[in-house]
Design a protein around this motif. Structure first.
Motif, mmCIF file in Angstrom:
data_model
loop_
_atom_site.group_PDB
_atom_site.id
_atom_site.type_symbol
_atom_site.label_atom_id
_atom_site.label_comp_id
_atom_site.label_asym_id
_atom_site.label_seq_id
_atom_site.Cartn_x
_atom_site.Cartn_y
_atom_site.Cartn_z
ATOM 1 N N ALA A 136 7.241 -15.172 -11.165
ATOM 2 C CA ALA A 136 6.390 -14.022 -11.475
ATOM 3 C C ALA A 136 5.693 -13.521 -10.212
ATOM 4 C CB ALA A 136 5.356 -14.414 -12.520
ATOM 5 N N PHE A 137 5.730 -12.225 -9.993
ATOM 6 C CA PHE A 137 5.041 -11.530 -8.918
ATOM 7 C C PHE A 137 4.279 -10.376 -9.542
ATOM 8 C CE2 PHE A 137 8.633 -13.522 -6.849
ATOM 9 C CZ PHE A 137 8.152 -13.917 -5.612
ATOM 10 N N HIS A 138 3.395 -9.765 -8.765
ATOM 11 C CA HIS A 138 2.788 -8.512 -9.220
ATOM 12 C C HIS A 138 2.451 -7.633 -8.035
ATOM 13 C CE1 HIS A 138 -0.950 -10.869 -8.612
ATOM 14 N NE2 HIS A 138 -1.527 -9.698 -8.398
ATOM 15 N N MET A 139 2.370 -6.329 -8.326
ATOM 16 C CA MET A 139 1.987 -5.342 -7.330
ATOM 17 C C MET A 139 0.741 -4.632 -7.834
ATOM 18 S SD MET A 139 5.555 -3.469 -6.195
ATOM 19 C CE MET A 139 6.070 -3.052 -7.849
ATOM 20 N N ILE A 140 -0.151 -4.315 -6.916
ATOM 21 C CA ILE A 140 -1.281 -3.442 -7.203
ATOM 22 C C ILE A 140 -0.951 -2.130 -6.506
ATOM 23 C CG2 ILE A 140 -3.760 -3.066 -6.986
ATOM 24 C CD1 ILE A 140 -3.049 -5.475 -8.746
ATOM 25 N N LEU A 141 -0.909 -1.037 -7.277
ATOM 26 C CA LEU A 141 -0.524 0.269 -6.758
ATOM 27 C C LEU A 141 -1.719 1.211 -6.790
ATOM 28 C CD1 LEU A 141 2.767 0.614 -8.825
ATOM 29 C CD2 LEU A 141 2.527 -0.289 -6.522
ATOM 30 N N ARG A 159 -3.288 0.409 -10.333
ATOM 31 C CA ARG A 159 -2.419 0.028 -11.444
ATOM 32 C C ARG A 159 -1.707 -1.268 -11.072
ATOM 33 N NH1 ARG A 159 3.157 1.756 -12.740
ATOM 34 N NH2 ARG A 159 3.085 2.863 -10.758
ATOM 35 N N ARG A 160 -1.669 -2.205 -12.001
ATOM 36 C CA ARG A 160 -0.995 -3.486 -11.778
ATOM 37 C C ARG A 160 0.366 -3.457 -12.454
ATOM 38 N NH1 ARG A 160 -2.941 -9.626 -11.941
ATOM 39 N NH2 ARG A 160 -0.948 -10.579 -12.453
ATOM 40 N N VAL A 161 1.381 -3.909 -11.711
ATOM 41 C CA VAL A 161 2.733 -4.012 -12.248
ATOM 42 C C VAL A 161 3.180 -5.461 -12.094
ATOM 43 C CG1 VAL A 161 5.131 -3.263 -11.999
ATOM 44 C CG2 VAL A 161 3.258 -1.635 -11.603
ATOM 45 N N ASP A 162 3.461 -6.117 -13.201
ATOM 46 C CA ASP A 162 3.965 -7.487 -13.203
ATOM 47 C C ASP A 162 5.479 -7.453 -13.302
ATOM 48 O OD1 ASP A 162 1.482 -9.236 -13.382
ATOM 49 O OD2 ASP A 162 1.138 -7.819 -15.025
ATOM 50 N N PHE A 163 6.154 -8.321 -12.548
ATOM 51 C CA PHE A 163 7.612 -8.365 -12.582
ATOM 52 C C PHE A 163 8.090 -9.747 -12.157
ATOM 53 C CE2 PHE A 163 6.441 -7.077 -8.347
ATOM 54 C CZ PHE A 163 7.355 -7.682 -7.505
ATOM 55 N N ASP A 181 11.799 -12.135 -0.784
ATOM 56 C CA ASP A 181 12.648 -11.047 -0.321
ATOM 57 C C ASP A 181 12.997 -10.103 -1.472
ATOM 58 O OD1 ASP A 181 14.334 -9.697 1.659
ATOM 59 O OD2 ASP A 181 15.990 -10.495 0.455
ATOM 60 N N HIS A 182 13.344 -10.672 -2.597
ATOM 61 C CA HIS A 182 13.682 -9.868 -3.773
ATOM 62 C C HIS A 182 12.455 -9.087 -4.249
ATOM 63 C CE1 HIS A 182 15.012 -9.647 -8.217
ATOM 64 N NE2 HIS A 182 15.504 -8.617 -7.562
ATOM 65 N N ALA A 183 11.263 -9.672 -4.176
ATOM 66 C CA ALA A 183 10.034 -8.979 -4.565
ATOM 67 C C ALA A 183 9.787 -7.767 -3.666
ATOM 68 C CB ALA A 183 8.839 -9.933 -4.512
ATOM 69 N N PHE A 184 10.038 -7.905 -2.361
ATOM 70 C CA PHE A 184 9.920 -6.766 -1.452
ATOM 71 C C PHE A 184 10.921 -5.670 -1.813
ATOM 72 C CE2 PHE A 184 7.694 -9.762 1.336
ATOM 73 C CZ PHE A 184 6.644 -8.973 1.749
ATOM 74 N N GLN A 185 12.103 -6.062 -2.250
ATOM 75 C CA GLN A 185 13.106 -5.074 -2.660
ATOM 76 C C GLN A 185 12.617 -4.278 -3.873
ATOM 77 O OE1 GLN A 185 15.885 -4.376 -0.901
ATOM 78 N NE2 GLN A 185 15.096 -5.863 0.548
ATOM 79 N N VAL A 186 11.925 -4.929 -4.793
ATOM 80 C CA VAL A 186 11.357 -4.235 -5.956
ATOM 81 C C VAL A 186 10.312 -3.227 -5.488
ATOM 82 C CG1 VAL A 186 9.992 -4.535 -8.053
ATOM 83 C CG2 VAL A 186 11.855 -6.131 -7.539
ATOM 84 N N GLY A 189 3.778 7.608 -0.029
ATOM 85 C CA GLY A 189 2.337 7.826 -0.021
ATOM 86 C C GLY A 189 1.540 6.832 -0.836
ATOM 87 N N ILE A 190 2.206 5.954 -1.543
ATOM 88 C CA ILE A 190 1.500 4.995 -2.388
ATOM 89 C C ILE A 190 1.149 3.739 -1.596
ATOM 90 C CG2 ILE A 190 3.534 3.786 -3.269
ATOM 91 C CD1 ILE A 190 2.079 3.999 -6.050
ATOM 92 N N VAL A 191 -0.034 3.203 -1.856
ATOM 93 C CA VAL A 191 -0.464 1.943 -1.243
ATOM 94 C C VAL A 191 -0.077 0.826 -2.202
ATOM 95 C CG1 VAL A 191 -2.414 0.575 -0.434
ATOM 96 C CG2 VAL A 191 -2.365 3.050 -0.039
ATOM 97 N N VAL A 192 0.581 -0.207 -1.662
ATOM 98 C CA VAL A 192 1.065 -1.320 -2.475
ATOM 99 C C VAL A 192 0.518 -2.622 -1.915
ATOM 100 C CG1 VAL A 192 3.109 -2.603 -3.240
ATOM 101 C CG2 VAL A 192 3.211 -0.109 -3.025
ATOM 102 N N GLU A 193 -0.040 -3.442 -2.789
ATOM 103 C CA GLU A 193 -0.342 -4.843 -2.458
ATOM 104 C C GLU A 193 0.656 -5.679 -3.235
ATOM 105 O OE1 GLU A 193 -4.367 -5.885 -3.367
ATOM 106 O OE2 GLU A 193 -5.120 -4.928 -1.556
ATOM 107 N N LEU A 194 1.403 -6.513 -2.534
ATOM 108 C CA LEU A 194 2.412 -7.361 -3.154
ATOM 109 C C LEU A 194 1.885 -8.784 -3.206
ATOM 110 C CD1 LEU A 194 5.253 -7.626 -4.321
ATOM 111 C CD2 LEU A 194 6.094 -7.878 -1.979
ATOM 112 N N TRP A 195 1.865 -9.375 -4.407
ATOM 113 C CA TRP A 195 1.264 -10.686 -4.636
ATOM 114 C C TRP A 195 2.265 -11.665 -5.238
ATOM 115 C CZ3 TRP A 195 -3.873 -11.875 -3.573
ATOM 116 C CH2 TRP A 195 -4.680 -10.796 -3.217
#
Length: 88
Positions: A3-8, A17-21, A27-32, A39-45
């Motif tokens: 499980a990973f999540h992004m804050i957008l 906005r939080r997106v769980d995936f 590496d695969h999480a970065f591909q997502v 223009g969107i700011v992404v925090e990858l967790w």
């Protein structure tokens, strides 16, 4: 799969906005994350570990932002071996 999540955060968004995936690896999480709009700011967790704070500025072009609490590369990518040291 893990499980990973992004804050957008987009300029037009009122709140982050939080997106769980699920992904097979970091590496695969970065591909997502690549699929987000320009223009969107992404925090990858990965759970409680911040992997990256970045802004998409074009197709396959990301600007990386400094983290207040950097994570050593050997914690994110165990095959690296030696930790990354912050300069300055």
């Amino acid at each position: 799969m893990r499980a990973f999540h992004m804050i957008l955060l987009a300029d037009s968004a009122a709140a982050p906005r939080r997106v769980d995936f699920f992904a097979e690896s970091h590496d695969h999480a970065f591909q997502v994350a690549r699929n987000e709009t320009n223009g969107i700011v992404v925090e990858l967790w990965d759970d409680e570990a911040l992997l990256a704070r970045m802004t998409k500025s074009g197709d396959n072009l990301w600007k990386l932002h400094a983290s207040e609490s950097p994570v050593a590369a050997n914690q994110i990518f165990p095959s690296v071996g030696e930790p990354v040291h912050r300069i300055g």
